[in-house]
Design an enzyme around this catalytic site. Sequence first.
Site, mmCIF file in Angstrom:
data_model
loop_
_atom_site.group_PDB
_atom_site.id
_atom_site.type_symbol
_atom_site.label_atom_id
_atom_site.label_comp_id
_atom_site.label_asym_id
_atom_site.label_seq_id
_atom_site.Cartn_x
_atom_site.Cartn_y
_atom_site.Cartn_z
ATOM 1 N N GLY A 37 0.827 -1.197 0.000
ATOM 2 C CA GLY A 37 0.000 0.000 0.000
ATOM 3 C C GLY A 37 0.864 1.250 0.000
ATOM 4 O O GLY A 37 2.069 1.199 0.258
ATOM 5 N N GLY A 483 7.671 -10.799 -46.414
ATOM 6 C CA GLY A 483 6.953 -9.552 -46.166
ATOM 7 C C GLY A 483 5.544 -9.841 -45.699
ATOM 8 O O GLY A 483 5.096 -10.989 -45.684
ATOM 9 N N GLY A 488 2.838 -8.004 -51.811
ATOM 10 C CA GLY A 488 3.091 -8.219 -53.235
ATOM 11 C C GLY A 488 4.077 -9.325 -53.534
ATOM 12 O O GLY A 488 4.602 -9.402 -54.655
ATOM 13 N N LYS A 489 4.333 -10.204 -52.589
ATOM 14 C CA LYS A 489 5.336 -11.266 -52.773
ATOM 15 C C LYS A 489 4.953 -12.203 -53.918
ATOM 16 O O LYS A 489 5.762 -12.470 -54.818
ATOM 17 C CB LYS A 489 5.481 -12.063 -51.473
ATOM 18 C CG LYS A 489 5.942 -11.254 -50.276
ATOM 19 C CD LYS A 489 6.069 -12.110 -49.025
ATOM 20 C CE LYS A 489 4.746 -12.763 -48.637
ATOM 21 N NZ LYS A 489 3.677 -11.786 -48.331
ATOM 22 N N SER A 557 6.754 -15.797 -43.868
ATOM 23 C CA SER A 557 7.874 -16.233 -43.014
ATOM 24 C C SER A 557 8.163 -15.194 -41.929
ATOM 25 O O SER A 557 9.206 -14.519 -41.965
ATOM 26 C CB SER A 557 9.127 -16.517 -43.838
ATOM 27 O OG SER A 557 9.418 -15.496 -44.750
#
Length: 651
Positions: A37, A483, A488-489, A557
């Site tokens: 406290g 990514g 856009g991989k 990944s």
Amino acid sequence: MTAQTAPIQDQIAAPDPSSASDTAAVERALMRIVIVGHVDHGKSTLVGRLLNDSGSLPEGRVESIRAMSERRGMPFEWSFVMDALKAERDQGITIDSAQIWFKSARRDYVIIDAPGHKEFLKNMITGAAAAEAAVLVIDAAEGVREQSRRHGYLLHLLGLRQIAVVVNKMDLVGFDQARYDAVVAEYSAYLSGIGVTATHFVPVAAREGGNIVDRATDTMPWYDGPTVIGALDGFTPAPVLDDRALRLPVQDVYKFDERRIIAGRIESGRLAVGDTVMVSPSNKTVRVRSIEHWGRGTQPVVAGTGRSVGITFDDQIFIERGDVISHVDQPPVLTDVFRARLFWLGRTPLAVGSSYVMKLATRQVRVTVDRIEKVIDAGSLSGADDGTVPVQVERNAVAEVVLRSRGLLALDAFNQLPNTGRFVLIEDYDTVGGGIISMDGYPDQRDAVTRKSTNITAVEHRVTPDARARRNGHTGGVLWLTGLSGAGKSTLAIELEQRLFAKGYQVFVLDGDNVRHGLNANLGFSPEDRTENIRRVGEVAALFAEAGFLVVTAFISPYRADRDRARVAAGAGFHEVHIRAGLDVCEGRDPKGLYAKARRGEIRDFTGIDAPYEAPEAPELTVDTGALGIDDAVQLVMSYIERTFAISRVL
């Protein structure tokens, strides 16, 4: 506790087992309670009064306190029962955590009186870490203070779920029920904000003794709940850890005669002679030959939680301090990265990239702050959900961080096994932080690093890599595109495959969704399954590259350790390409509608939403698809491939 507090321990100690009447008390259940406290809210006074009213003080103790007070010209203080240090009496605050035995009609207790002052939070944490339940004291007149909130958060952080809140000094507010109700409402709302529900709220007047052992029906007739001692007796003892998974952190290894004795304390579970155990992180298995014994009595064949043991194995394996012994079927997690919720005590801020020594059970290892995910002011709870990316953690703040070590660690999530799921951080020999471990979003890497195949011999190829390269006009290799989903991989990989094939390259794309239709159809999306998914893809990609192909992989990944293993599999032919796009860009594209489902809670553990993505630290190539169009992005990668893989063709 320091040596200076020892006289208190001597005068108010455990029952003497030599007495027949006390023997039964010794055999009763024992519970450890921490009392915390804000400074001056009356913790030590409450404890002193509790000991007196329950008959736990030795004869003459009250008189000695009274005489000491008179000599100092001070009013009689019940807090002097606990505040044994002279500095504490002079300043009127508790500095060190003091422990004292106490008993009720139901069970025995060890009461830990922890410091309330902000400067002594380390001592408070030390005391609370050893407790099974807590009593938190709030002054009815002063009300809820910043330290009251901070202590509540720390109790929650340390895993204490049984908390009785004592609203003290009701005599200073005229035993006003409205004032009590206001304090209860304010603090209940705070606890609710951190996911805690107080077991009890009890109004007391510690100096006078109301509602501590005896009910204060004359001054607080409106209260019909338990007294303080009733609230304590209502706490549930911690579960017996003998039934949990075995964890024996190695303290040391001693050589006696021809024996190598492994010493340590069993933190959970039971160990028996003849058990086959695993040593982590080495993954070695061995059989327990003996549990050593010194002195009188028979040599034990079984040892349980809390027992310090020395054991021998039937095989001489290398083992060292910090290793963890477990049963084979219930091993600890192996990982080099984990989430942690910690309380920062360092005088300099904790920052991303900072390195500290982490003490976890008996192991000390250097860890680095990989990411600060959230900083929370324990008093106001501000910063918890404001959307900002924190860059450092100031003193006395709570943070959710990601810590990374250079090698694999054997540990447990705190909610699974608390004793091996909490740690402290050390800098320049000083404790600067402490916290609890969470594996949310991160995999157990044990299966990924465990080799189970035996009696195998690699086949030597007669076609050399150079011969393949001369035939193909390019070296084999792995172009690992990583990514966020939507970066856009796959789009980039498929376009690259077409253009490279047109130029005469032996090229093939391994795409996440396609691989999961066949090779990895039996894997889900848990952290462990994701790790196994990438392990398999990494090995397959390495085989393609060895055959002379240029392999383009398109996988989120998310874990750095998984990509590192893929790099090891492919060797020098591995090239990491970060397809970079911000989360807002990827979510705006959302080509498969996955982000929308994740936001609705239809998909759990989705990378970027409720699961981590660890961006590459030093990729061979970065392609910013948030800024580049598809043609420019493809050309950037094509130029890299021509420079890196192409050779003069031999027709």
